[in-house]
Design a protein around this motif. Structure first.
Motif, short mmCIF file in Angstrom:
data_model
loop_
_atom_site.label_atom_id
_atom_site.label_comp_id
_atom_site.label_asym_id
_atom_site.label_seq_id
_atom_site.Cartn_x
_atom_site.Cartn_y
_atom_site.Cartn_z
N SER A 291 0.86 -1.19 0.00
CA SER A 291 0.00 0.00 0.00
C SER A 291 0.89 1.23 0.00
N GLY A 292 0.75 2.05 0.97
CA GLY A 292 1.54 3.27 1.09
C GLY A 292 1.07 4.02 2.31
N ILE A 293 1.50 5.26 2.44
CA ILE A 293 1.06 6.09 3.55
C ILE A 293 -0.46 6.27 3.48
N PRO A 294 -1.18 6.02 4.56
CA PRO A 294 -2.63 6.22 4.52
C PRO A 294 -2.96 7.68 4.17
N ARG A 295 -4.05 7.86 3.45
CA ARG A 295 -4.57 9.20 3.19
C ARG A 295 -5.65 9.51 4.22
N ALA A 296 -5.91 10.78 4.43
CA ALA A 296 -7.01 11.20 5.29
C ALA A 296 -8.00 12.00 4.47
N ALA A 297 -9.28 11.71 4.63
CA ALA A 297 -10.31 12.45 3.89
C ALA A 297 -10.34 13.90 4.36
N VAL A 298 -10.21 14.82 3.42
CA VAL A 298 -10.22 16.25 3.74
C VAL A 298 -11.63 16.70 4.10
N ALA A 304 -17.02 4.30 -4.15
CA ALA A 304 -17.72 3.02 -4.35
C ALA A 304 -19.01 2.95 -3.54
N GLY A 305 -19.72 4.08 -3.45
CA GLY A 305 -20.99 4.11 -2.75
C GLY A 305 -20.88 4.19 -1.24
N GLN A 306 -19.64 4.26 -0.72
CA GLN A 306 -19.41 4.31 0.71
C GLN A 306 -19.09 5.74 1.14
N LEU A 307 -19.81 6.27 2.11
CA LEU A 307 -19.51 7.59 2.66
C LEU A 307 -18.28 7.49 3.55
N ILE A 308 -17.29 8.32 3.25
CA ILE A 308 -16.08 8.42 4.07
C ILE A 308 -16.10 9.79 4.71
N SER A 309 -16.14 9.83 6.03
CA SER A 309 -16.27 11.10 6.74
C SER A 309 -14.95 11.85 6.78
N ALA A 310 -15.04 13.17 6.84
CA ALA A 310 -13.84 14.00 6.96
C ALA A 310 -13.00 13.52 8.14
N GLY A 311 -11.70 13.36 7.88
CA GLY A 311 -10.79 12.90 8.92
C GLY A 311 -10.55 11.41 8.93
N ASP A 312 -11.44 10.63 8.31
CA ASP A 312 -11.24 9.18 8.24
C ASP A 312 -10.00 8.87 7.40
N GLN A 313 -9.29 7.82 7.80
CA GLN A 313 -8.14 7.38 7.02
C GLN A 313 -8.57 6.41 5.93
#
Length: 417
Positions: A291-298, A304-313
């Motif tokens: 993989s790589g360094i995790p990203r964080a949702a800004v 893919a139809g999944q809600l990723i909240s701000a701050g989630d990795q």
């Protein structure tokens, strides 16, 4: 015996393939929350090719800088000031425009044009290590005698690292990237590496050479202080040998366990385009970087139809993505004649691997030289006896014993076949 259940899903493999569970998750089209081994807490795991590219290509929605806390476990005992010093110059810890500025400084040393200049020296190193492998004789460990030394010696020369220090930094890097080791141990190894690199930078500042560090000091001293130079050198030294070493070993294993593909590559060794295509296929098929360094949702986003909240990795699994049926036909099959694909083995987007041209040049020179030197190269042990390194950030093998028919007088220290 390795506890497979303890291996994070994005790192899970079955021999040379991603795990069946990771492939099934990809085929389902879903995202799944998984533990973040590189840090703490959980992250959304992205496995489909299109989704991986979407995350990697957009730093305005998925930030490296905001996920810098993922390195916190390796900062045990460091003050906030020391953590800030360790972050300077770290390409993976920034988003554009700071990332763009740093990358622009380093990029000229890793162009294909620069690689062509390096090819004669890489060839010399490859040939010298093939001599050493032949001297050791059938049964020799390819990993120790060839796969590790070749990229290590190349990056040592590029950074001005004494060749005698190679085995020491290899051992430190292996421990640092082994996720099964206690965080405190890895943090201590990180401090040891930092101390070594600071000494290297201090010598370069006093007497800049013709290597990359010397270039950075002469041309960018007003932009890069000793901390930034130390971190850049450490990043290049670690990334510059670990991934290529494991690609050389796993690539050789993949070829030796795929007789038809090995024969096809041997038949095309004099065709540069065929060799380049084979290198790209091996990169796609093996995807040694999990993989790589995790990203964080800004901000709140949907993948893919999944809600990723701000701050989630967000984590991404490169091995299943590179075999995604939506990206490549029959992706679980190695095909060295396959037309090169836009795989994500080197990542994608702004953080696409800076050293990719160097890795490609080393592999394009090493594999043909190896196969020419040993026409009947084979595994010295049954494939099921090969021991993999499932907990390492970069997937690989512990050892790779090889055998061949020695030429007259070759192999002064032979081992049983």
């Amino acid at each position: 015996m390795t506890d497979q259940a303890a291996i994070p899903l994005y790192m899970a493999r079955e021999g040379l393939a991603p795990s069946a569970e990771a492939s099934a998750l990809r085929d389902s089209g879903r995202l799944l929350k998984v533990p973040v081994t590189l840090g703490s807490g959980e992250a959304w795991l992205v496995t489909r090719y299109a989704d991986v590219r979407e995350v990697l290509s957009d730093p305005t929605r998925f930030s490296n800088a905001l996920s810098a806390a993922a390195a916190a476990p390796l900062s045990i005992g460091l003050s906030d000031e020391e953590r800030a010093r360790r972050r300077k110059g770290q390409l993976l810890a920034f988003d554009p425009p700071e990332h763009t500025r740093l990358r622009r400084i380093l990029a000229p040393e890793f162009t294909m044009r620069r690689m062509r200049v390096l090819e004669p020296r890489i060839t010399e190193i490859v040939d010298a290590q093939l001599d050493e492998l032949e001297r050791l004789g059938p049964g020799a460990d390819f990993m120790a005698a060839f796969a590790l030394p070749v990229p290590s010696l190349v990056i040592c020369e590029l950074l001005g690292v004494p060749a005698d220090d190679r085995s020491e930094f290899q051992e430190r890097t292996s421990r640092l990237l082994d996720m099964s080791r206690p965080r405190e141990e890895r943090a201590q190894v990180g401090r040891e590496s930092d101390t070594y690199m600071r000494g290297l930078v201090a010598r370069a500042l006093a007497d800049p050479g013709e290597d990359i560090l010397g270039m950075l000091i002469r041309e960018h001293r007003d932009e890069l202080d000793a901390d930034a130079l130390t971190n850049i050198a450490g990043m290049l030294l670690t990334a510059g040998h670990e991934t290529t070493a494991n690609m050389l070993a796993l690539g050789t294993l993949a070829l030796l366990t795929s007789p038809g593909e090995l024969a096809a590559l041997r038949a095309g060794l004099d065709d540069a385009e065929q060799v380049e295509a084979a290198v790209e296929e091996l990169l796609r098929f093996l995807s040694v970087a999990h993989s790589g360094i995790p990203r964080a949702a800004v901000r709140d986003v949907e993948i893919a139809g999944q809600l990723i909240s701000a701050g989630d990795q967000v984590l991404f699994a490169l091995a299943p993505a590179n075999r995604d049926p939506g990206f490549v036909e029959d992706g679980d099959r190695l095909d060295v004649s396959r037309k090169p694909t836009p795989h994500v083995a080197f990542g994608h987007g702004p953080h696409h691997c800076l050293g990719a041209p160097l890795a490609r040049a080393e592999m394009a020179l090493a594999f043909p030289a190896l196969l020419r030197r040993f026409p009947d190269l084979a595994l010295a042990v049954p494939p099921e006896e090969i021991r993999f390194r499932p907990f390492h950030v970069v997937y690989g093998v512990e050892t790779l014993p090889l055998t061949w028919t020695p030429t007259t007088g070759a192999g002064t220290d032979p081992q049983p076949r």
